[in-house]
Motif scaffolding. Structure first.
Motif, PDB file in Angstrom:
ATOM      1  N   HIS A 128     -31.114 -32.483  15.312  1.00  0.00           N
ATOM      2  CA  HIS A 128     -30.209 -31.721  16.409  1.00  0.00           C
ATOM      3  C   HIS A 128     -28.943 -32.654  16.765  1.00  0.00           C
ATOM      4  O   HIS A 128     -27.768 -32.144  16.868  1.00  0.00           O
ATOM      5  N   ARG A 129     -28.747 -33.856  16.654  1.00  0.00           N
ATOM      6  CA  ARG A 129     -27.526 -34.644  16.795  1.00  0.00           C
ATOM      7  C   ARG A 129     -26.773 -34.175  15.464  1.00  0.00           C
ATOM      8  O   ARG A 129     -25.346 -34.032  15.816  1.00  0.00           O
ATOM      9  N   LEU A 130     -26.973 -33.882  14.440  1.00  0.00           N
ATOM     10  CA  LEU A 130     -26.180 -33.568  13.331  1.00  0.00           C
ATOM     11  C   LEU A 130     -25.763 -32.233  13.507  1.00  0.00           C
ATOM     12  O   LEU A 130     -24.739 -31.709  13.006  1.00  0.00           O
ATOM     13  N   THR A 131     -26.522 -31.132  14.181  1.00  0.00           N
ATOM     14  CA  THR A 131     -26.298 -29.876  14.246  1.00  0.00           C
ATOM     15  C   THR A 131     -25.190 -29.661  15.316  1.00  0.00           C
ATOM     16  O   THR A 131     -24.515 -28.747  15.623  1.00  0.00           O
ATOM     17  N   ILE A 132     -25.132 -30.568  16.577  1.00  0.00           N
ATOM     18  CA  ILE A 132     -24.135 -30.445  17.618  1.00  0.00           C
ATOM     19  C   ILE A 132     -22.653 -31.427  17.548  1.00  0.00           C
ATOM     20  O   ILE A 132     -21.718 -31.119  17.942  1.00  0.00           O
ATOM     21  N   GLU A 133     -22.637 -31.810  16.142  1.00  0.00           N
ATOM     22  CA  GLU A 133     -21.461 -32.469  15.838  1.00  0.00           C
ATOM     23  C   GLU A 133     -20.444 -33.032  16.976  1.00  0.00           C
ATOM     24  O   GLU A 133     -19.518 -32.638  17.179  1.00  0.00           O
ATOM     25  N   GLY A 134     -21.209 -34.425  17.410  1.00  0.00           N
ATOM     26  CA  GLY A 134     -20.449 -35.265  18.027  1.00  0.00           C
ATOM     27  C   GLY A 134     -20.238 -34.997  19.703  1.00  0.00           C
ATOM     28  O   GLY A 134     -19.569 -35.325  20.408  1.00  0.00           O
ATOM     29  N   ALA A 135     -21.160 -33.641  20.180  1.00  0.00           N
ATOM     30  CA  ALA A 135     -21.221 -33.492  21.560  1.00  0.00           C
ATOM     31  C   ALA A 135     -21.905 -34.656  22.492  1.00  0.00           C
ATOM     32  O   ALA A 135     -22.589 -35.295  21.921  1.00  0.00           O
ATOM     33  N   ASP A 136     -21.343 -34.570  23.579  1.00  0.00           N
ATOM     34  CA  ASP A 136     -22.180 -35.627  24.481  1.00  0.00           C
ATOM     35  C   ASP A 136     -23.792 -35.238  24.580  1.00  0.00           C
ATOM     36  O   ASP A 136     -24.276 -34.221  25.013  1.00  0.00           O
ATOM     37  N   LEU A 137     -24.321 -36.422  24.253  1.00  0.00           N
ATOM     38  CA  LEU A 137     -25.774 -36.342  23.865  1.00  0.00           C
ATOM     39  C   LEU A 137     -26.432 -36.178  25.351  1.00  0.00           C
ATOM     40  O   LEU A 137     -27.762 -35.659  25.370  1.00  0.00           O
ATOM     41  N   VAL A 138     -25.889 -36.959  26.257  1.00  0.00           N
ATOM     42  CA  VAL A 138     -26.465 -37.189  27.758  1.00  0.00           C
ATOM     43  C   VAL A 138     -26.613 -35.595  28.225  1.00  0.00           C
ATOM     44  O   VAL A 138     -27.771 -35.303  28.810  1.00  0.00           O
ATOM     45  N   THR A 139     -25.547 -34.735  28.163  1.00  0.00           N
ATOM     46  CA  THR A 139     -25.511 -33.725  28.977  1.00  0.00           C
ATOM     47  C   THR A 139     -25.966 -32.570  27.914  1.00  0.00           C
ATOM     48  O   THR A 139     -25.827 -30.984  28.667  1.00  0.00           O
ATOM     49  N   ASP A 140     -26.255 -32.845  26.797  1.00  0.00           N
ATOM     50  CA  ASP A 140     -26.600 -31.791  25.899  1.00  0.00           C
ATOM     51  C   ASP A 140     -27.928 -31.330  26.488  1.00  0.00           C
ATOM     52  O   ASP A 140     -29.080 -31.874  26.927  1.00  0.00           O
ATOM     53  N   PRO A 141     -28.112 -29.701  26.657  1.00  0.00           N
ATOM     54  CA  PRO A 141     -29.346 -29.043  27.215  1.00  0.00           C
ATOM     55  C   PRO A 141     -30.516 -29.597  26.558  1.00  0.00           C
ATOM     56  O   PRO A 141     -31.562 -29.502  27.271  1.00  0.00           O
ATOM     57  N   PHE A 142     -30.587 -29.564  25.123  1.00  0.00           N
ATOM     58  CA  PHE A 142     -31.613 -29.747  24.515  1.00  0.00           C
ATOM     59  C   PHE A 142     -32.410 -31.326  24.885  1.00  0.00           C
ATOM     60  O   PHE A 142     -33.311 -31.322  25.398  1.00  0.00           O
ATOM     61  N   PHE A 143     -31.295 -32.189  24.554  1.00  0.00           N
ATOM     62  CA  PHE A 143     -31.992 -33.496  25.019  1.00  0.00           C
ATOM     63  C   PHE A 143     -32.259 -33.400  26.615  1.00  0.00           C
ATOM     64  O   PHE A 143     -33.195 -34.272  26.968  1.00  0.00           O
ATOM     65  N   TRP A 144     -31.472 -33.104  27.288  1.00  0.00           N
ATOM     66  CA  TRP A 144     -31.581 -32.967  28.998  1.00  0.00           C
ATOM     67  C   TRP A 144     -33.033 -32.415  29.174  1.00  0.00           C
ATOM     68  O   TRP A 144     -34.049 -32.752  29.982  1.00  0.00           O
ATOM     69  N   GLY A 145     -33.330 -31.227  28.476  1.00  0.00           N
ATOM     70  CA  GLY A 145     -34.569 -30.506  28.903  1.00  0.00           C
ATOM     71  C   GLY A 145     -35.791 -31.344  28.199  1.00  0.00           C
ATOM     72  O   GLY A 145     -36.821 -31.436  28.660  1.00  0.00           O
TER      73      GLY A 145
END
Length: 1965
Positions: free
Chosen positions: A422-439
């Motif tokens: 998933h990190r590779l698919t979001i290309e440097g977006a903020d991991l903490v606020t990412d809905p997938f990681f947060w969920g």
């Protein structure tokens, strides 16, 4: 001095043929400098290690040759020989790798010739046609390809031949494997050959350069044809389920690799493989060669396993890096995962599940590689919200608690890779606020902490996104994780997660910090919760945190240690801990121990000096909590440097520890103590070697600048003195009467010393030798350990004697050895079972020490063989063993003959099992695979087998009886003959089991002739005297006969199993290489078979099973094919017999099929686990077909057998995961079998079902039956067992349809209970997803309908089962729906069963909701408010309008639960219940209830007790609520406590008293926040009146407890007014109760009476004389309460009472009661300190702590002068002050108590009257020595199984020695003497008489009394020490201390007895 040698490496030497050897000799030069000379010297060596040195010289030697040397025939010939040598070496020989490495360094100009030589030699190898040589050739090909340039070049040259050979060898090996079906050993070898061949083929294609071009791809090319042939073979292997799965798996790799190499063009390969996986190959478009080679994959149906392995090959063999395969590769990647998803629902086998999990993990790794350079479409397909990721997450959630550890590990890898994807698919977006990681974070944190997968996934999430956002969600995460550390199964997961989080947080804080304040935040977050757990947590939490988390934390942050120590040091003085708590001291010791063990403390000196004092260490060594003692000892013993020198202070502390810690009842603590001390001894040994080296270096050249703190010789001498002192203490601990824990600890530590400091050879110096400290007394003390009734002690003693040198025999003369041997023979026929174990160890000792009497070797001649020095010991042991076994067999044969004539006579005088046990023991100690007297052993083995069969034939009729277990009459009257006649008539078999009348093993004596026995007893009314040993009359009881027979059968079974396990078998019938023939093995197998299949006695078939398992394990590994196939034949035979259900069958259909399950279990468990487990598969198939109910079956016996056998197989842990695929069918059979009309089938089905529940959900790990520790989520359960989903749903529907028919008929479905039991163990999880395939929703309506069952228990089960099927957020709506279904008060037609079931469901749902985490949710109050409103609508069910008390009670329980949940105000609002007017409604219910109006019922009304309890709980809650609201105004209380206490029903009174007791206890202990409410003031009068009239014991006990909690000043003055008793009379009344009532009431009454006594002594000092009789009565009551025969509760109460009155009665400077009474109380303290119960000893130790804390005791003791004494005693007066206010263990508390008492006698000036009393304690006046003397001369009557109360902890001599020591010190210090010699005349006379009686008894003892009369001998030895102690003290008082006092002469006592005489008084301290 030398260094300890390492174990030498074993290398097989290389050899060459004779022709090559002659060639080398002819080419070798005279100087020996050419290559031929070098090789000649090398091959002439016989040591492989030495040859390595020569091999390494080859390349350097050839480098010296010039280029012209390449034409030299010598070098050419040598290179050819080297090639032959290389190919002749085995693959695992280190010489092969050394030679390859050396040849890799050949000069370039020799390479061509070398390659030619290797090619020629390899060609010869490839031409072989011998199947047995194929594996060697394949191994050579493999080694040539492995980092060997010459080999790889040779293989490249011979590529065509190599491929042809591999193809030919694989075909022929497979054919040979099919021919050898049934020969498991040969098949296993061939399977391994196939596997290696496939792997070599794969390696060949990957590494050889010949495949780089395209020339070989021509269809006419031999290489191409071989490749096609190999591909075809691999394809067949892939689909052949008869092969091992590893072969299929490797074939899958090979198929994909060969396709990759052979197929053109390469860009079409992904599409081709996709079509293979999707089973959509276009047969027209693919090449012809591919169709011919892979026809099975293209046209036929591919098995799922083959598809799985093709997926594995696709992921492993294709290049996924950098997206090199383009869009086709991405499509293939997606197709592969979809295929894997489809396979996951099909796979059941655990091995395939493991493959699937690994392949899925491999797929995620490949996906990461592709994603790094993939197209946007693929990123969309693989992001966190995609269906593929959701399916993978579901797989993780389903399997993260799988039973297989390896599979759980794969789920972690999959989850970790998913996060990376998933990190590779979001290309440097903020991991903490990412809905997938947060969920993910939120959903994981919502899970309960018992889910193991939660920890793993959270750890991966932290590593991926950091800890900060998790702490943002919930800052209490560290504390929550630490809370679950008390659960052992969760500890590894929790500690790993804590470590991951701590590391991440520390790194984050350091990176963000600008100053050093970041560490304070780190400590606040992580260290503070840890310290709270260490100090305040429960014991399991502390232990697990210290063992698992603390080391990790200190390794991550060593700088945190000083912070932790500082905090703990501050609180250590205030909280020292107790037996139930370690306190700050325990936490401090644990931290320091962990820090030192991991190298965070430099040395012991640093620790003592800067962190903790040695006094604190000493307190820890004797702390009351055992783990504090262990941690403190670990601090001293453990160090990260094994050579760290042990300091003098450490040695002193260790010696202090050993003095008081050997007698520990906990096996775990003993093990830790011994382990830590062994670490210390290893440290001493290793550091001593360093000191020896240092000493040598200092002697050679003196250091100029620096010198060590202490010369090495001084340290070495200190070591020697310390070890000698330790050993003295340990040998001294083996005194007469020492306890089992003491002996176990001492012997274990001595064994460790002997092991760590062995007898060194070769001039190696050692600091200590245990054998140097052995004398005759110590040797005898170890020998006497053989008499212990605990076999562990015997084992340790024997092992210790074996570790010592043979010089121990010098302490035994020939006469003594003869006595020992005769004692062993006599013990081997004892009727006490433990005596034969002693005999076995004695005989083994004599055998191994070569100490057998000469008369034995003279009578039994053995063959004399010449031996070398190396075999001398083994030969002596073998010869001695042979002689002993011959002797035992001669005696056994005579006893069997006697038993064949009269079994009664044998049972009374010579039970035969002891002889057999001794034979087995001797054989087990002998290395039977290397015997030298084989010709003499053969007849012995034959005779042994013959006697075993004869013995079995004699005792079998008793064991084979239908009910032998019940025949244990305990009477011992003289009517033995008539009694035994009835017994023998009873045990005669009366069933179809006529095995012993049909199968004759021994023709001469084959049966137990009942008629002959009848003839021998003509008149059964006349007592018959059975003559025992020495012609004395014995009264034979039935149990003696039974035990004789049962143990004989046991020993025969174990002996036969041992023979099979240890004796070598003959490979061919006439060979001389074995002792057991094939026929003998068959006979043993038949013996076990008959006993297991036809025996009824559980003990008999369980023991036969033990022996049979040993036999089957040997048969499965036996090279003899006929023996190897025996288990399979036996299995088929018994299955056929079970299926036939012949009425004449001898199989036992009762007793859970008796031994039949054991028999099949043994046969299946012996099957090799790495194979296909064919026997298990076929057996399970047969059993399942039998276990299912069938309509046409005439007999249910096969079904019963099948169910019982299945139960045994599911319970067998050896079958492990291989049995899991059959769980589904087993569950179906159990549930359907429960519907059978036959009771036997239902019973067996129930037992099978219970076993399956354990197998599925795990062993019960908590008291809560429905704890989630033993539950699974619905998805996890139905994913593992998918076939159970439709089955359970269908069965549940059928059950629900028959719950309550419309006609009103009562229908009970038999399987309802089982279904609800299974469903009740499932629970929903937030991670279950939304998949409807396995949704739990369809079950809900059926479970709700089951709630209307007419069976009460079924309604309860339905209510419990409903809870897990309703999600937490759906519970309020479900409750409201259920409440709406309840009838209104106006309805006329309703059923109470339906109402009750619905209310139970509401209650359990509400309870689950109140316990859930939603309590913190803001919607919680509102949702429960809605529920409360619905509840009010049906309030009539709680009132008299409802005639059913059962439903009324449940509704009231619901109301009570709501009051507990909602009686708290919301933010800014009044409480919900108050706002709804709920309390008014409840008050109305209570006011209108029978509590107010009275009960018109009796106990015959259904549900009355339950209704009373529910109503009372609600009434009490209402009273507390009104009280809390109204304060001191109690007018609105619906009912008073007085009304409740006056109820005529005990249930009401008991609940009321429990509620009141809780409040009074909290107030008394200071835990209540506001003290007692006004409502409870002035209730003393009420309780006094209740106490006088209460008859119900539990209520009476509660009343006394409440009075004890109350202040006597409040209620004691009212006794005369209320109950017409003066306070003195009330005290007498209380003491009368304490002396007459049952134990619990007695304990409470004693506490209450003691509190009243203490009150009187404090408040009425002037009236103490008038209280004297009552005080005396109270003292007597306390003394009686301390007696050993009383229950532990009474003695515990006495200990607590003594602790509470210590300052008033025990240590008062001015004693209140008389000296005699005071000393009686002190003796109670000593008695309690020696109690067997740990809790009582700990409570008694509190008395000593209290006594030491008194001013007059803590200051009165003076430091004594250090002096000699017993090695295990230390002067204790200084210790008294040192341990004041400390929680100490009972061992040292006993010594401290005696020291305090002696000091108090001097303070009180009561030495003259007190000394005679103490001397009588010392003498033991209560021990009747006359009885002891008489018992040594009389024949004992043994009552088997009848055990008296024995204190296994108390050690008489310890207390005797402590008392003697302190009396000696007291008399020496006080210089007190009696006024005249007539002062102690009675005592002097008593001691003298006892001395003379002891002299007489010792003279009458037999020579080996310590073995033959152990109990009496030990008792006499103890009494001797007591007598001598008194003699010495009396002599000192009479001024004769300088003269020789009376001692027992040598003729009066055995030599060993005189070793324990007391030291003289002047050296005692």
């Amino acid at each position: 001095m030398g260094v300890k040698k390492k174990k030498e490496m074993q290398v097989a030497a290389l050899t060459i043929c004779h022709q090559d050897l002659e060639s080398l000799r002819s080419f070798a030069d005279v100087e020996g400098k050419n290559l031929a000379s070098l090789l000649l010297h090398c091959v002439q060596l016989t040591d492989g290690v030495s040859q390595i040195c020569y091999i390494k010289q080859i390349a350097p030697l050839l480098e010296k040759e010039d280029k012209n040397g390449m034409c030299d025939p010598i070098i050419r010939s040598c290179l050819d020989i080297l090639a032959g040598i290389y190919l002749s070496l085995s693959l695992k020989n280190p010489l092969k790798k050394v030679l390859a490495s050396s040849l890799n360094g050949l000069p370039e100009f020799f390479l061509t010739e070398a390659i030619h030589s290797f090619t020629c030699r390899l060609q010869e190898e490839l031409n072989t046609t011998d199947l047995c040589s194929y594996r060697k050739v394949i191994d050579n090909i493999s080694s040539c390809l492995e980092n060997f340039n010459l080999g790889r070049a040779s293989v490249n040259n011979l590529l065509e031949n190599v491929l042809h050979f591999l193809q030919k060898s694989l075909i022929e090996i497979l054919e040979e494997n099919r021919k050898l079906t049934g020969n498991h050993i040969a098949q296993t070898q061939l399977m391994n050959d196939l596997l290696v061949g496939i792997r070599v083929s794969v390696t060949l294609v990957q590494k050889v350069q010949g495949f780089q071009g395209n020339l070989w791809k021509a269809s006419s090319s031999p290489i191409w044809q071989s490749m096609c042939g190999l591909l075809s073979i691999f394809t067949k292997f892939l689909s052949d389920d008869d092969l091992l799965q590893t072969i299929q798996s490797t074939s899958g790799l090979a198929v994909i690799l060969f396709i990759k190499i052979m197929f053109d063009p390469p860009e079409k390969i992904p599409g081709l493989i996709s079509s293979l996986l999707l089973r959509s190959v276009d047969c027209v478009s693919i090449p012809e060669w591919f169709m011919s080679s892979c026809r099975n994959l293209c046209c036929a149906e591919i098995p799922e396993s083959a598809l799985l392995f093709l997926c594995q090959g696709t992921l492993a063999m294709l290049d996924w890096q950098n997206g090199s395969m383009g869009p086709c590769g991405e499509a293939l990647l997606l197709d592969t995962v979809h295929v894997l998803f489809s396979l996951s629902s099909w796979i059941k086998e655990s091995t395939l599940e493991m493959f699937l999990s690994r392949i899925l993990a491999s797929w995620t790794s490949s996906a990461i590689c592709v994603l790094e350079s993939s197209s946007p479409s693929l990123k969309n397909s693989l992001n966190g919200n995609s269906s593929i990721v959701e399916r993978l997450l579901e797989y993780v959630y389903t399997h993260w608690e799988h039973p297989l550890d390896a599979l759980r590990h794969q789920t972690k890898i999959i989850f970790k890779n998913l996060l990376q994807m998933h990190r590779l698919t979001i290309e440097g977006a903020d991991l903490v606020t990412d809905p997938f990681f947060w969920g993910l974070t939120v959903s994981l944190l919502q899970l309960e902490w018992h889910v193991k997968g939660k920890y793993t996934c959270l750890g991966c999430l932290v590593e991926c996104t950091g800890i900060e956002h998790i702490l943002t969600v919930d800052k209490t995460i560290p504390s929550q994780i630490l809370e679950v550390m008390g659960e052992q199964s969760l500890v590894p997961y929790a500690s790993d997660l804590l470590e991951t989080m701590f590391k991440n947080h520390k790194t984050h804080l350091k990176s963000q910090a600008v100053d050093s304040t970041w560490i304070d935040q780190l400590h606040e977050t992580w260290i503070s919760p840890l310290l709270f757990i260490l100090c305040e947590g429960n014991l399991d939490q502390k232990s697990n945190v210290i063992d698992h988390y603390l080391p990790k934390l200190l390794n991550c942050s060593p700088e945190s240690l000083s912070y932790m120590v500082k905090i703990l040091q501050t609180s250590a003085d205030a909280k020292t801990g107790s037996c139930n708590s370690r306190g700050a001291l325990g936490a401090l010791m644990a931290c320091l121990r962990t820090a030192r063990a991991h190298g965070h403390l430099q040395s012991a000196t640093d620790t003592w000096g800067s962190l903790v004092s040695s006094a604190r260490i000493k307190q820890g060594l004797v702390h009351q909590h055992c783990q504090v003692r262990i941690d403190t000892l670990g601090l001293l013993c453990e160090s990260n440097r094994s050579t760290e020198i042990v300091s003098t202070e450490e040695m002193q502390l260790i010696q202090f520890f050993i003095t008081y810690n050997l007698n520990n009842q906990s096996p775990g603590v003993r093990q830790q103590i011994c382990s830590l001390l062994k670490k210390l001894f290893c440290r001493i040994q290793e550091s001593s070697q360093v000191l020896y080296k240092l000493e040598q270096s200092m002697s050679k050249h003196e250091p100029e600048n620096e010198s060590p703190k202490q010369h090495p010789s001084v340290s070495l001498q200190q070591y020697k003195n310390f070890m000698s002192s330790i050993c003295s203490s340990l040998f001294e601990a083996l005194f007469p009467g020492s306890s089992y824990p003491t002996r176990f600890s001492a012997l274990t530590i001595l064994g460790s010393i002997a092991e760590v400091f062995p007898v060194q050879e070769g001039g190696i110096q050692t600091v200590y030798q245990l054998s140097h400290d052995i004398d005759a007394g110590r040797f005898q003390a170890v020998m006497e350990c053989f008499t212990s009734t605990f076999e562990d002690v015997k084992i340790l003693a024997f092992a210790l004697l074996m570790k010592l040198t043979k010089t121990v025999v010098q302490f035994q003369d020939s006469e003594k050895l003869q006595g020992l041997f005769q004692a062993a023979l006599e013990l081997s026929t004892s009727t006490k079972p433990h005596d034969c174990v002693t005999a076995s160890y004695l005989l083994n000792f004599l055998i191994w020490q070569d100490a057998l009497p000469s008369s034995l070797s003279a009578n039994l001649q053995t063959q004399q063989v010449a031996y070398g020095d190396g075999d001398k010991l083994a030969s002596v042991v073998e010869r001695n063993t042979l002689m002993v076994i011959k002797c035992l067999l001669e005696n056994l044969e005579e006893e069997i003959s006697q038993a064949e004539n009269s079994l009664l006579q044998a049972a009374a005088s010579c039970p035969m099992y002891g002889r057999v046990h001794c034979v087995t023991g001797a054989l087990q100690k002998l290395p039977l695979n290397s015997l030298q007297l084989v010709s003499e052993w053969r007849p012995v083995v034959e005779k042994l087998l013959l006697l075993s069969y004869r013995l079995s034939a004699v005792v079998s009729p008793v064991i084979q009886s239908s009910s032998p277990e019940g025949l244990i009459p305990m009477d011992t009257d003289s009517e033995s003959a008539s009694r035994l006649q009835m017994i023998l008539n009873e045990i005669q078999p009366r069933d179809t089991n006529d095995y012993f009348s049909q199968v004759k093993i021994v023709k001469e004596h084959d049966s137990f002739d009942l008629e002959d026995l009848n003839a021998s007893m003509p008149d059964i009314d006349t007592p018959v005297e059975i003559k025992g040993k020495e012609g004395k009359t014995c009264d034979v009881t039935a149990q003696m006969v039974l035990v004789c027979c049962w143990r004989s059968m046991k020993e025969v079974a174990l002996l036969l199993g041992t023979l099979c396990q240890l004796l070598p078998m003959q490979s061919v019938p006439e060979s001389s290489d074995g002792l057991l023939t094939v026929e003998q093995v068959r006979d043993i197998g038949d013996y076990f078979k008959q006993h297991l299949l036809q025996s009824r006695h559980r003990g008999a078939f369980e023991l036969a099973y033990t022996g049979f398992v040993k036999l089957t394990e040997i048969l499965s590994r036996c090279p003899n094919v006929s023996l190897q196939k025996l288990p399979e034949q036996w299995l088929w035979n018994v299955l056929e017999e079970i299926k036939c259900s012949d009425p004449s069958s001898k199989l036992c259909a009762t007793r859970r099929s008796a031994g039949i399950p054991f028999y099949i279990q043994a046969l299946l468990a012996s099957e090799p686990k790495k194979g296909k487990m064919d026997l298990l598969k076929i057996t399970m198939k047969e059993l399942m077909s039998l276990a299912r109910p069938t309509e046409d079956s005439q007999s249910t016996v096969p079904q019963v057998h099948a169910l019982n056998i299945l139960r045994a197989l599911y319970r067998d842990t050896r079958l492990r995961e291989n049995i899991i695929p059959y769980v589904t069918d087993g569950a179906k059979a159990a549930i359907l079998g429960f519907t059978s009309p036959v009771w036997a089938v239902r019973n067996s089905s129930t037992l099978l079902f219970s076993t399956l529940i354990t197998r599925i959900f795990g062993v019960k790990r908590g008291s809560d039956e429905l704890s989630k520790k033993n539950r699974l989520t619905g998805r996890e359960f139905f994913s593992r067992f998918p076939e159970l989903y439709p089955f359970l749903l269908k069965q549940l529907e059928a059950v629900a349809n028959t719950v309550d028919s419309d006609t009103g008929e009562l229908n009970r479905h038999p399987s309802m209970f089982l279904l609800l039991l299974v469903l009740g163990r499932l629970y929903p999880s937030p991670m279950d997803g939304t998949s409807s395939a396995l949704s739990m929703a369809p079950f809900v309506p059926f479970i709700i309908r089951c709630g209307g069952s007419p069976v009460y228990r079924s309604r309860e089960m339905a209510a419990r089962a409903l809870v897990p099927f309703v999600m937490v957020d759906q519970i309020p709506n479900t409750i409201q729906t259920l409440l709406a279904r309840l009838p209104n008060c106006t309805d006329h037609c309703f059923r109470q069963n339906h109402i009750h079931g619905t209310l139970l469901q509401v209650f359990h749902l509400l309870q689950a909701y109140s316990d859930s985490k939603h309590r913190t949710n803001s919607d919680f109050q509102q949702e429960l408010t809605d529920v409360t409103v619905c509840t009010k609508a049906k309030l009539w069910l709680a009132k008299r309008q409802n005639p059913c008390l059962v439903t009324r009670a449940v509704y009231i329980d619901i109301l009570f639960l709501l009051t507990c949940c909602l009686d708290k105000p919301a933010k800014g609002n009044q409480p919900v219940l108050e706002s709804l007017g709920f309390w008014e409604e409840i008050s109305g219910i209570i006011t209108g209830s029978e509590l107010i109006t009275g009960f018109p019922y009796t106990f015959t009304v259904p549900g009355l007790p339950q209704y009373l309890q529910s109503l009372t709980k609600l009434a009490i809650a209402a009273v507390w609520a009104v009280t809390a609201k109204a304060g001191e105004q109690t007018r609105n209380v619906p009912i008073s406590f007085s009304q409740l206490l006056e109820s005529t029903f005990s249930e009401v009174r008991l609940l009321t008293l429990e509620a009141l007791l809780e409040r009074f206890s909290a107030a008394a202990s200071g835990l209540a926040e506001k003290g007692l409410p006004p409502l409870l003031h002035n209730m003393g009068e009420k309780f006094l009146m209740l106490a006088m009239k209460e008859k119900q014991p539990e209520c009476f006990c509660k009343i006394l407890k409440i009075l004890h909690c109350m202040d006597p000043r409040e209620w004691l003055p009212q006794t005369e007014y209320c109950v017409h008793l003066t306070p003195k009379e009330f005290l007498i009344w209380t003491m009368d109760i304490a002396s007459t009532e049952r134990s619990e009431i007695r304990s409470v009454a004693l506490r209450l009476a003691s509190k009243v006594v203490a009150h009187h002594t404090q408040t009425r000092e002037e009236n103490r004389d008038s209280m004297a009789p009552e005080l005396k009565q109270w003292v007597q009551l306390v003394v009686l309460s301390c007696e050993d025969h009383l229950p532990p509760e009474s003695r515990l109460a006495a200990a607590e009472v003594l602790a509470s009155i210590t300052p008033y009665f025990l240590t008062n400077p001015h004693p209140i009661i008389g000296l005699q009474d005071t000393l009686a109380l002190w003796r109670c303290v000593f008695t309690l300190l020696q109690s067997e119960e740990q809790a009582i000893r700990d409570a008694a130790a509190e008395i000593v702590t209290t006594a030491l804390s008194q001013e007059n005791t803590s200051q009165s003791t003076e430091p004594p002068q250090a002096g000699a004494g017993w090695p295990f005693l230390t002067c204790l007066s200084t210790i008294s002050a040192e341990f004041a206010f400390c929680q100490v263990d009972a061992s040292i508390a006993l010594a401290l108590a005696m020291a305090v008492l002696c000091d108090l006698l001097q303070q009180w000036d009561q030495l003259a009257p007190g000394l005679p009393i103490l001397l009588r304690w010392l003498l033991g006046e209560n021990d009747d020595l006359v009885v002891c003397a008489e018992s040594t001369c009389q024949v004992e009557e043994d009552y088997l199984f009848e055990k008296a109360d024995v204190n296994l902890w108390a050690e008489t001599l310890v207390s005797v020695r402590y008392l003697y020591k302190h009396l000696s010190r007291l008399l020496s210090k006080s210089s007190w003497r009696p006024p005249g010699p007539e002062t102690l005349p009675d005592l002097r006379r008593t001691v003298s008489e006892q001395y003379h009686l002891l002299s007489q008894v010792f003279r009458e003892l037999p020579p080996t009394a310590e073995f033959l009369k152990t109990v009496e001998f030990t008792r006499l030895r103890i009494q001797k020490e007591r007598t001598l102690a008194c003699l010495r003290l009396l002599a000192f008082l009479e001024g004769k201390e300088g003269e020789d006092t009376q001692v027992l002469s040598a003729s009066d006592s055995p030599p060993e007895a005189s070793q324990l005489t007391l030291p003289r008084a002047e050296t005692a301290c």
